[in-house]
Design an enzyme around this catalytic site. Sequence first.
Site, PDB file in Angstrom:
ATOM      1  N   CYS A 209       0.818  -1.218   0.000  1.00 57.09           N
ATOM      2  CA  CYS A 209       0.000   0.000   0.000  1.00 57.09           C
ATOM      3  C   CYS A 209       0.852   1.269   0.000  1.00 57.09           C
ATOM      4  O   CYS A 209       0.472   2.282  -0.593  1.00 57.09           O
ATOM      5  CB  CYS A 209      -0.990   0.004   1.160  1.00 57.09           C
ATOM      6  SG  CYS A 209      -0.221  -0.076   2.771  1.00 57.09           S
TER       7      CYS A 209
ATOM      8  N   HIS B 181      -2.013   1.321   7.429  1.00 58.26           N
ATOM      9  CA  HIS B 181      -2.377   1.193   6.025  1.00 58.26           C
ATOM     10  C   HIS B 181      -2.392   2.568   5.349  1.00 58.26           C
ATOM     11  O   HIS B 181      -2.871   3.534   5.928  1.00 58.26           O
ATOM     12  CB  HIS B 181      -3.756   0.538   5.932  1.00 58.26           C
ATOM     13  CG  HIS B 181      -4.231   0.380   4.521  1.00 58.26           C
ATOM     14  ND1 HIS B 181      -3.615  -0.461   3.618  1.00 58.26           N
ATOM     15  CD2 HIS B 181      -5.257   0.969   3.860  1.00 58.26           C
ATOM     16  CE1 HIS B 181      -4.251  -0.375   2.457  1.00 58.26           C
ATOM     17  NE2 HIS B 181      -5.249   0.482   2.580  1.00 58.26           N
TER      18      HIS B 181
END
Length: 376
Positions: A45, A305
């Site tokens: 990510c 994230h």
Amino acid sequence: MSWKRNYFASGGGAVGGVQGLVTPRTMTSIAPSKGLSNEPGQNSCFLNSALQVLWHLDIFRRSFRQLTTHKCMEDSCIFCALKSIFAQFQFSSERVLPSDALRSALAKTFQDEQRFQLGIMDDAAECFENLLMRIHFHISAESREDICTAKHCIPHQKFAMTLFEQCVCTSCGATSDPLPFIQMVHYISTTSLCNQAVKMLECRDKPTPDMFGELLRNASNMGDLRNCPSNCGEVLRIRRVLMNSPEIVSIGLVWDSDHSDLAEDVIHSLGTCLRLGDLFYRVTEEKARQAELYLVGMVCYYGKHYSTFFFQTKIRKWMYFDDAHVKEVKRRSFGECMLQCREGALYCTVSAASPLVPVGAETTGTVPYDTSVLYV
Ligand SMILES: [Zn+2]
Ligand SMILES: [Zn+2]
Ligand SMILES: [Zn+2]
């Protein structure tokens, strides 16, 4: 007329201010945005976020397209991997693309440093910076990173802030030797940012659009105290002078802890317009002094994230990229998008602790601030 001027015409400054919306242009042949895959265990990510930023920055995308020759590093060639994924962004009929080739080239390139290795989570802002520095390496290998003047070097011509810092004693007049350096991302502590925002609001009735650059400058100087170079006893603030006129300015917000409770305050203190002349003690180029940059993108970190917001100039809409998932931000400006964060709705991702990265661009081009926030 620039879209930015239309879009942000009636303010949208530091805190609040979400006016100036205009009707989107008629949509013609607009390729839909694509997501980037991130299978379990890949932890890509951080790279996907940096990549979406580079692809969506009009200035970068268009300039990179024109580059043809480079020093190739074969299977660890970041330039080739970027060319390949950019071609897929443009021509592929798939809605989700793999970023594996770039991930692998990045891992091979940084093997010795043990950074950006396969399967291991890393920092999006540093990834963004390093991708830029590698592009410099591939296309202007003869120039050093700190003095690169190659006209075709996108990282140094468009992104780099060429600065020097110096202490000047207001008491005895002594000056330290100017220390020149180049930065791709301007890092600022979120704690300083929030403290300064409170201080600045104490002495005015309401926030104004021109406050944001000043806020960043004050926050960046805070706590950065030095002794007088001739030791007269005075304690001085360092002065940073910008000597070029970057088209894209990236601001990196540094969080003091993984569990900061400042997220909401930080969101409120972010402005959508940044006057480059306000960001540093002095700005030598007239072009830079006049430059108004607008927020175009933001990389957020939440719950270990990364995801990305980006303003797409063609459709004049904010989009949200979370690896394979791409959504249109229903509200129409970044200010509203930030308000939505505060409400804890869809985009609670921004109310994060840890590096929040935005990006900016200049009025004549596209727009972003820091691998946290990108201003152009
Ligand atoms: Zn290559
Ligand atoms: Zn360069
Ligand atoms: Zn002194």
